[in-house]
Structure formats: structure tokens, C-alpha cells
Design a protein around this motif. Structure first.
Motif, PDB file in Angstrom:
ATOM      1  N   THR A   1      41.517  14.564  -3.981  1.00  0.00           N
ATOM      2  CA  THR A   1      40.913  14.594  -2.650  1.00  0.00           C
ATOM      3  C   THR A   1      41.518  15.739  -1.845  1.00  0.00           C
ATOM      4  O   THR A   1      42.417  16.445  -2.315  1.00  0.00           O
ATOM      5  N   LEU A   2      41.052  15.891  -0.619  1.00  0.00           N
ATOM      6  CA  LEU A   2      41.617  16.926   0.250  1.00  0.00           C
ATOM      7  C   LEU A   2      43.065  16.625   0.617  1.00  0.00           C
ATOM      8  O   LEU A   2      43.782  17.513   1.102  1.00  0.00           O
ATOM      9  N   ASN A   3      43.503  15.383   0.395  1.00  0.00           N
ATOM     10  CA  ASN A   3      44.876  14.996   0.737  1.00  0.00           C
ATOM     11  C   ASN A   3      45.877  15.256  -0.387  1.00  0.00           C
ATOM     12  O   ASN A   3      47.083  15.142  -0.173  1.00  0.00           O
ATOM     13  N   PHE A   4      45.376  15.578  -1.588  1.00  0.00           N
ATOM     14  CA  PHE A   4      46.293  15.819  -2.702  1.00  0.00           C
ATOM     15  C   PHE A   4      46.955  17.180  -2.530  1.00  0.00           C
ATOM     16  O   PHE A   4      46.277  18.193  -2.290  1.00  0.00           O
ATOM     17  N   ASN A   5      48.280  17.196  -2.680  1.00  0.00           N
ATOM     18  CA  ASN A   5      49.036  18.435  -2.521  1.00  0.00           C
ATOM     19  C   ASN A   5      50.174  18.454  -3.522  1.00  0.00           C
ATOM     20  O   ASN A   5      51.300  18.071  -3.220  1.00  0.00           O
ATOM     21  N   PHE A   6      49.884  18.861  -4.741  1.00  0.00           N
ATOM     22  CA  PHE A   6      50.900  18.934  -5.785  1.00  0.00           C
ATOM     23  C   PHE A   6      50.575  20.111  -6.685  1.00  0.00           C
ATOM     24  O   PHE A   6      49.461  20.649  -6.653  1.00  0.00           O
ATOM     25  N   SER A   7      51.535  20.518  -7.491  1.00  0.00           N
ATOM     26  CA  SER A   7      51.294  21.612  -8.421  1.00  0.00           C
ATOM     27  C   SER A   7      52.092  21.378  -9.691  1.00  0.00           C
ATOM     28  O   SER A   7      53.323  21.305  -9.661  1.00  0.00           O
ATOM     29  N   SER A   8      51.386  21.228 -10.818  1.00  0.00           N
ATOM     30  CA  SER A   8      52.051  21.083 -12.108  1.00  0.00           C
ATOM     31  C   SER A   8      52.297  22.441 -12.745  1.00  0.00           C
ATOM     32  O   SER A   8      53.300  22.671 -13.399  1.00  0.00           O
ATOM     33  N   TYR A   9      51.332  23.344 -12.533  1.00  0.00           N
ATOM     34  CA  TYR A   9      51.450  24.696 -13.077  1.00  0.00           C
ATOM     35  C   TYR A   9      50.524  25.601 -12.287  1.00  0.00           C
ATOM     36  O   TYR A   9      49.333  25.352 -12.203  1.00  0.00           O
ATOM     37  N   ASN A  10      51.077  26.620 -11.671  1.00  0.00           N
ATOM     38  CA  ASN A  10      50.309  27.501 -10.802  1.00  0.00           C
ATOM     39  C   ASN A  10      49.549  28.536 -11.635  1.00  0.00           C
ATOM     40  O   ASN A  10      50.079  29.580 -11.976  1.00  0.00           O
TER      41      ASN A  10
ATOM     42  N   GLU B   1      40.239  19.239 -17.169  1.00  0.00           N
ATOM     43  CA  GLU B   1      41.444  19.722 -17.832  1.00  0.00           C
ATOM     44  C   GLU B   1      42.731  19.367 -17.095  1.00  0.00           C
ATOM     45  O   GLU B   1      43.814  19.409 -17.692  1.00  0.00           O
ATOM     46  N   THR B   2      42.650  19.018 -15.835  1.00  0.00           N
ATOM     47  CA  THR B   2      43.863  18.682 -15.080  1.00  0.00           C
ATOM     48  C   THR B   2      43.838  17.269 -14.505  1.00  0.00           C
ATOM     49  O   THR B   2      44.702  16.924 -13.696  1.00  0.00           O
ATOM     50  N   PHE B   3      42.866  16.454 -14.930  1.00  0.00           N
ATOM     51  CA  PHE B   3      42.792  15.097 -14.381  1.00  0.00           C
ATOM     52  C   PHE B   3      44.024  14.270 -14.765  1.00  0.00           C
ATOM     53  O   PHE B   3      44.428  13.383 -14.016  1.00  0.00           O
ATOM     54  N   TYR B   4      44.630  14.557 -15.914  1.00  0.00           N
ATOM     55  CA  TYR B   4      45.881  13.896 -16.313  1.00  0.00           C
ATOM     56  C   TYR B   4      46.946  14.131 -15.238  1.00  0.00           C
ATOM     57  O   TYR B   4      47.710  13.216 -14.896  1.00  0.00           O
ATOM     58  N   ASN B   5      47.013  15.351 -14.702  1.00  0.00           N
ATOM     59  CA  ASN B   5      47.997  15.675 -13.672  1.00  0.00           C
ATOM     60  C   ASN B   5      47.713  14.916 -12.383  1.00  0.00           C
ATOM     61  O   ASN B   5      48.637  14.487 -11.685  1.00  0.00           O
ATOM     62  N   VAL B   6      46.427  14.743 -12.060  1.00  0.00           N
ATOM     63  CA  VAL B   6      46.062  13.952 -10.895  1.00  0.00           C
ATOM     64  C   VAL B   6      46.512  12.502 -11.081  1.00  0.00           C
ATOM     65  O   VAL B   6      47.082  11.888 -10.170  1.00  0.00           O
TER      66      VAL B   6
END
Length: 251
Positions: A75-84, A111-116
Motif C-alpha cells: 500500500t502507500l503506507n509500506f516503506n521498506f527496502s530489501s534490495y534497492n 517478484e517481490t511479494f515475498y518481501n511484502v
């Protein structure tokens, strides 16, 4: 299904060509950007399709980031970074918004839903007096479900209607039956005032009636019908004359 202009939360996307000094480096050297034309979006469902390397995901990512989404999704509230690893294309896109604002938002990247899913667990492990984030996804850990089940939990539980949903290859973990179920869910959400922008390789997913299909190729972008897409043509040839096609492939 109903066509509702009020749900056109984003109307068009254009490129700030005056800011681009060279088309020799990524992301400006990918076909869709080198030959970019103004992209007008459908008020309900717009598909962005094409072969690998044409720039579908890069364009979708740029649109999402320009709208304020986290590059890895959510969502717009998610603020994380696994790999830039995202590009800076968002800085060169001009988004024309509609009069009304969406009440719900989600950027789904296969491809990044696991990170979410991991970030959701991290957030829920922090002390909080509010409801758990996972409750809006059906209450069951996304990591304790198959990829297909966790994907579908987002579509059926988290997407609430009156929303803007940007989906990058949502079919990645879905069986053909689940893809049909997803079409039904898209229809429900469109009837509840939602707008979708979807990148996909699946002829099933791109079969939503009266949707806008934009096909990317080396020359740029072209509006096509489902039956004129390369994806549909290949699948039709395969199932109508499988033996002949396999014979040529194996020579």
C-alpha cells in the motif's frame, strides 16, 4: 461490469522528454521509453503487455513510484527496502490524475511479494495497540500459504474497492482456474469503483471485456485487441495444432 469515468483515478502518463539528456543508458534505452508516446489509461482496466525486455515492469514500477508506492509493492503506507534495484524512471514521468481520489491503493509485484509478506510479519511483531496488518489479508500468515494462495489472499481480502490497483504479472503463481477467479474479482472491484493497470503475459488475465490493451514492441506501444496479441496467437496455435508446432520446435 460498468464503465465509470469517475473511477479514472489516473488518466494518462507522459514522458518528460525535456529532462532526458541521453537515451543510451537504462532505463531510457529500453524500447518503451525510447519510443514513448502518451499513454491514456482506461477508467476500469488497462493492460500493458509485450515480450520480455520491452520494459513493461520498468514502466509499471515507474508509474507506481511516481504515485508514491514503495518500489517493492504494498500500500502507500509500506516503506521498506530489501534490495534497492529500481530505476529513476519515476522522476521522468508526468502523471495526469482524475478529479476523484481512490480510497484504496495497492501495488502488487509478483517478484517481490515475498518481501511484502515478510514486512507484514515484521510490522505485526512490533508493539502496537492497533489491529494486525495481516488481518486485512485474511488473518493467516502469507508465508504459511502457497504462493498462489498468498497472491489470491491479497486480491480477495486486501483489495477493498474504490481503489487504484497496479499489478505486475499477478498470474505468476496462479493456476488457470485461479486466473479465471481473478477475472471475476477484477469485475467485482471495477463494479465497486476501482481502476486497474496490469502487466501480464496471460491471455486469460488480459481477457477482461472492453479493457484497453497496450502492446509494447521495439517500435513503441500500440493498442490491440486480445485476439491480435502475440500471447493469444501463440496459445491458439498451440492448442489448435500442438503436434505440428512441437514438430517444428524439436527439429
Amino acid at each position: 461490469m460498468k464503465l465509470n469515468q469517475d473511477t479514472q483515478y489516473i488518466r494518462e502518463v507522459s514522458l518528460k522528454k525535456e529532462l532526458i539528456s541521453s537515451y543510451q543508458e537504462f532505463p531510457f534505452n529500453i524500447p518503451v521509453i525510447e519510443n514513448f508516446s502518451e499513454l491514456k489509461l482506461h477508467p476500469n482496466v488497462t493492460y500493458i503487455i509485450g515480450e520480455n525486455g520491452m520494459g513493461k515492469s520498468t514502466l509499471l514500477e515507474g508509474i507506481a513510484i511516481a504515485l508514491g508506492f514503495n518500489p517493492e509493492g504494498g500500500t502507500l503506507n509500506f516503506n521498506f527496502s530489501s534490495y534497492n534495484s529500481h530505476s529513476n524512471l519515476d522522476q521522468y514521468l508526468r502523471i495526469v490524475k482524475g478529479i476523484n481520489k481512490a480510497k484504496d491503493h495497492f501495488f502488487f509485484r509478483a517478484e517481490t511479494f515475498y518481501n511484502v509478506a515478510t514486512n507484514i510479519e515484521d510490522l505485526d511483531n512490533e508493539p502496537s495497540s492497533g489491529a494486525s496488518v495481516i488481518d486485512s489479508f485474511g488473518g493467516k500468515s502469507l508465508h504459511e500459504q502457497s504462493h498462489g494462495e498468498s497472491f489470491f489472499a491479497a486480491f480477495t481480502e486486501r483489495f477493498q474497492g474504490n481503489g487504484l490497483y497496479i499489478l505486475d504479472e499477478p498470474e505468476a503463481a496462479l493456476s488457470p482456474l485461479r486466473q479465471l477467479s481473478m477475472l471475476s474479482r477484477i469485475n467485482e472491484l471495477c463494479n465497486q469503483g476501482s481502476q486497474f493497470v496490469i502487466s501480464t503475459h496471460s491471455p486469460i488475465i488480459m481477457a477482461y471485456p472492453n479493457a484497453l490493451i497496450i502492446q509494447l514492441n521495439e517500435e513503441g506501444m500500440t493498442e490491440v485487441s486480445l485476439e491480435d496479441t502475440f500471447h493469444y496467437t501463440i496459445m491458439k496455435q498451440f492448442f489448435e495444432d500442438k503436434d505440428r508446432l512441437l514438430h517444428h520446435l524439436f527439429q
